[in-house]
Design a protein around this motif. Structure first.
Motif, PDB file in Angstrom:
ATOM      1  N   ASN A 205       0.844  -1.188   0.000  1.00  0.00           N
ATOM      2  CA  ASN A 205       0.000   0.000   0.000  1.00  0.00           C
ATOM      3  C   ASN A 205       0.885   1.245   0.000  1.00  0.00           C
ATOM      4  O   ASN A 205       2.117   1.154   0.004  1.00  0.00           O
ATOM      5  CB  ASN A 205      -0.968  -0.008   1.197  1.00  0.00           C
ATOM      6  CG  ASN A 205      -0.237  -0.051   2.541  1.00  0.00           C
ATOM      7  OD1 ASN A 205       0.854   0.500   2.698  1.00  0.00           O
ATOM      8  ND2 ASN A 205      -0.849  -0.717   3.515  1.00  0.00           N
ATOM      9  N   ARG A 206       0.265   2.405   0.007  1.00  0.00           N
ATOM     10  CA  ARG A 206       1.019   3.658  -0.091  1.00  0.00           C
ATOM     11  C   ARG A 206       2.015   3.812   1.054  1.00  0.00           C
ATOM     12  O   ARG A 206       3.172   4.185   0.846  1.00  0.00           O
ATOM     13  CB  ARG A 206       0.046   4.833  -0.087  1.00  0.00           C
ATOM     14  CG  ARG A 206       0.714   6.202  -0.062  1.00  0.00           C
ATOM     15  CD  ARG A 206      -0.324   7.316  -0.060  1.00  0.00           C
ATOM     16  NE  ARG A 206      -1.215   7.229   1.069  1.00  0.00           N
ATOM     17  CZ  ARG A 206      -0.939   7.705   2.284  1.00  0.00           C
ATOM     18  NH1 ARG A 206       0.223   8.288   2.530  1.00  0.00           N
ATOM     19  NH2 ARG A 206      -1.808   7.600   3.258  1.00  0.00           N
ATOM     20  N   GLN A 207       1.562   3.513   2.298  1.00  0.00           N
ATOM     21  CA  GLN A 207       2.442   3.689   3.447  1.00  0.00           C
ATOM     22  C   GLN A 207       3.647   2.751   3.388  1.00  0.00           C
ATOM     23  O   GLN A 207       4.779   3.150   3.708  1.00  0.00           O
ATOM     24  CB  GLN A 207       1.659   3.448   4.751  1.00  0.00           C
ATOM     25  CG  GLN A 207       0.625   4.495   5.072  1.00  0.00           C
ATOM     26  CD  GLN A 207      -0.725   4.231   4.395  1.00  0.00           C
ATOM     27  OE1 GLN A 207      -0.853   3.287   3.603  1.00  0.00           O
ATOM     28  NE2 GLN A 207      -1.705   5.054   4.707  1.00  0.00           N
ATOM     29  N   GLN A 208       3.425   1.515   2.966  1.00  0.00           N
ATOM     30  CA  GLN A 208       4.524   0.554   2.894  1.00  0.00           C
ATOM     31  C   GLN A 208       5.549   0.959   1.829  1.00  0.00           C
ATOM     32  O   GLN A 208       6.759   0.892   2.058  1.00  0.00           O
ATOM     33  CB  GLN A 208       3.968  -0.842   2.602  1.00  0.00           C
ATOM     34  CG  GLN A 208       3.174  -1.450   3.757  1.00  0.00           C
ATOM     35  CD  GLN A 208       2.415  -2.694   3.339  1.00  0.00           C
ATOM     36  OE1 GLN A 208       1.964  -2.829   2.199  1.00  0.00           O
ATOM     37  NE2 GLN A 208       2.268  -3.626   4.274  1.00  0.00           N
ATOM     38  N   ARG A 209       5.044   1.378   0.680  1.00  0.00           N
ATOM     39  CA  ARG A 209       5.948   1.788  -0.395  1.00  0.00           C
ATOM     40  C   ARG A 209       6.753   3.019   0.022  1.00  0.00           C
ATOM     41  O   ARG A 209       7.956   3.116  -0.255  1.00  0.00           O
ATOM     42  CB  ARG A 209       5.146   2.059  -1.669  1.00  0.00           C
ATOM     43  CG  ARG A 209       6.020   2.324  -2.902  1.00  0.00           C
ATOM     44  CD  ARG A 209       5.184   2.433  -4.161  1.00  0.00           C
ATOM     45  NE  ARG A 209       4.629   1.138  -4.550  1.00  0.00           N
ATOM     46  CZ  ARG A 209       3.336   0.820  -4.484  1.00  0.00           C
ATOM     47  NH1 ARG A 209       2.449   1.713  -4.052  1.00  0.00           N
ATOM     48  NH2 ARG A 209       2.915  -0.363  -4.855  1.00  0.00           N
ATOM     49  N   SER A 210       6.104   3.936   0.700  1.00  0.00           N
ATOM     50  CA  SER A 210       6.783   5.140   1.169  1.00  0.00           C
ATOM     51  C   SER A 210       7.852   4.782   2.193  1.00  0.00           C
ATOM     52  O   SER A 210       8.960   5.352   2.178  1.00  0.00           O
ATOM     53  CB  SER A 210       5.764   6.109   1.779  1.00  0.00           C
ATOM     54  OG  SER A 210       6.385   7.248   2.306  1.00  0.00           O
ATOM     55  N   TYR A 211       7.549   3.824   3.064  1.00  0.00           N
ATOM     56  CA  TYR A 211       8.513   3.434   4.087  1.00  0.00           C
ATOM     57  C   TYR A 211       9.744   2.777   3.455  1.00  0.00           C
ATOM     58  O   TYR A 211      10.886   3.067   3.835  1.00  0.00           O
ATOM     59  CB  TYR A 211       7.873   2.477   5.090  1.00  0.00           C
ATOM     60  CG  TYR A 211       8.852   2.016   6.153  1.00  0.00           C
ATOM     61  CD1 TYR A 211       9.274   2.873   7.161  1.00  0.00           C
ATOM     62  CD2 TYR A 211       9.372   0.718   6.121  1.00  0.00           C
ATOM     63  CE1 TYR A 211      10.184   2.458   8.125  1.00  0.00           C
ATOM     64  CE2 TYR A 211      10.289   0.305   7.071  1.00  0.00           C
ATOM     65  CZ  TYR A 211      10.688   1.176   8.068  1.00  0.00           C
ATOM     66  OH  TYR A 211      11.599   0.778   9.012  1.00  0.00           O
TER      67      TYR A 211
END
Length: 241
Positions: A205-211
């Motif tokens: 998801n967006r948060q995982q990719r950003s992390y």
């Protein structure tokens, strides 16, 4: 000395009213800074639009070892992109990668394998039409192999920590604290298997990719001298949002 070479534009900076300093990863000389006079004249072969990040050029250069800023005699587009400059998401990724590569490669000498890797990567990115949300992650992970700090997974055991500074696994949390915890460290061997043909199977998801992107930037800062926080990082995260 007059030379011909291919080059990938990484960064440009206005020098004065009619000149730009352009940093290019060249096939023959590695990373080179050029002083380029630009013109809006139709007769000029040196136009500002040719100097956008990740443009691939054929260059005729006047290279002199003692000069800090080299000169371009002529330039031509080597690869005509069909999508990167025209699709907002791809253009944003290109701007981010241009800034990232500028800092990661600015002291890079001639490295044909690295240059061809980037050439293939950009060709793939321009051609693909879907399932490329992880492209920038896959490229930055693979790039570590060419720069000499590919993570070492030999001897890894369950619940080990990945030491970002030493690029290897350890059974104990290092004193310097620059590591991934045991749960996060489980991701490392899996992500090292990511490539352009398999990256669509890495569902995030967006948060995982950003992390993951933040961890990669942190990792590069430890291994590349004077690697800064990137201005384009927040812009990319906003677009990918």
């Amino acid at each position: 000395m007059l030379e011909k070479t291919r080059g990938i534009v990484l960064h440009s900076l206005r020098y004065n009213d009619d000149s730009i300093i352009v940093d290019v990863l060249t096939e023959e000389r590695g990373s080179v800074s050029f002083l380029v006079r630009v013109s809006h004249s139709k007769k000029s072969n040196v136009k500002a639009q040719l100097l956008r990040p990740l443009t691939i050029l054929e260059l005729d250069i006047d290279f002199r070892q003692q000069r800090s800023l080299q000169r371009i005699r002529d330039m031509r587009v080597c690869v005509h992109y069909t999508s990167i400059p025209y699709e907002p998401l791809k253009e944003c990724v290109a701007l981010f990668l241009g800034e990232f590569l500028y800092y990661a490669l600015r002291n890079e000498d001639r490295n044909e394998r690295l240059f061809l890797f980037l050439l293939h990567s950009l060709d793939w990115f321009d051609a693909v039409s879907e399932n490329y949300a992880n492209f920038h992650l896959a490229l930055l992970i693979k790039l570590t192999r060419y720069l000499g700090f590919w993570p070492n997974c030999e001897g890894r055991r369950e619940y080990d920590f990945f030491d970002l500074q030493e690029s290897s696994f350890t059974s104990f949390r290092p004193v310097h604290g620059q590591c991934l915890d045991a749960e996060e460290s489980e991701w490392v061997p899996r992500f090292l298997k990511m490539n352009y043909s398999t990256m669509r199977f890495f569902k995030m998801n967006r948060q995982q990719r950003s992390y993951v992107l933040d961890v990669l930037c942190r990792y590069y800062r430890m291994h590349v001298p004077e690697f800064p926080s990137l201005k384009s990082l927040d812009v990319l995260k906003t677009i990918l949002d």
